[in-house]
Motif scaffolding. Sequence first.
Motif: not given
Length: 238
Positions: A144-145, A147-148, A151-152
């Motif tokens: 999850k980290e 993926r985030e 995007q950032e």
Amino acid sequence: MEPKKNPHLDVKRNSMLYFFMGMTFVLLMAYLALNWKTYYSENTWDLGAVKVNEDLIEETPFLKLKLPDPPQPKIQSPPKIEIAEDDEKVEETVIEANDVDQDTEISDIESIDVVEDDIPDEIPFILIENAPIFPGCENERTEKEKRECFQEQMLKHIRKNFRYPEVAQELGLEGRVNIIFTVQKDGSIGDVRLRGPHESLEKEAARIISKLPKLQPGKQRGTPVKVPYSIPITFRLN
């Protein structure tokens, strides 16, 4: 004083009597005229006295037509029954049952062919097990980290390389350009598709995407696959 005229000689003395008598006569004539009926004179024929000339009477001839005889039914001869000789004795083949029992031998494990996993060649970003990794996001622990972080880093890259086209500024063009690109199996960017309000805005968005660094490819069950990714770029004049 005596009257000048004799009452017996007055003309109007009986005028009302004569009037009613005349009206009665007129009404009687009108009633008789309305109820008067006339009938045509009888002009019947005495059919018994009418004589017909016998020469005019024609006798209807009788025609005798001979119909063809109906076709006689065909009588089929009964089928001939032949008695065949006995065939040679045929030996029946016994089909053995293939049911598994305690005496059935078990094949060796090495002889069983294992079907390889059917992994699609392309999997969307939200369904991939291991999403592509943007440079700088390798140290993130959970998926999850990562993926985030991806995007950032994409947003930072767009802001860093963003440049408003001069033609679009002169024409006052604004709008959103939707971008879809694919992270290939080797981490490169390909199959870029854009859709926006003007060609100049689409060219600028394509230029920004072309400057993306090489990424780590996405993996499904440890196998690199193609991963489509979509992101919009909004062009707005201040």
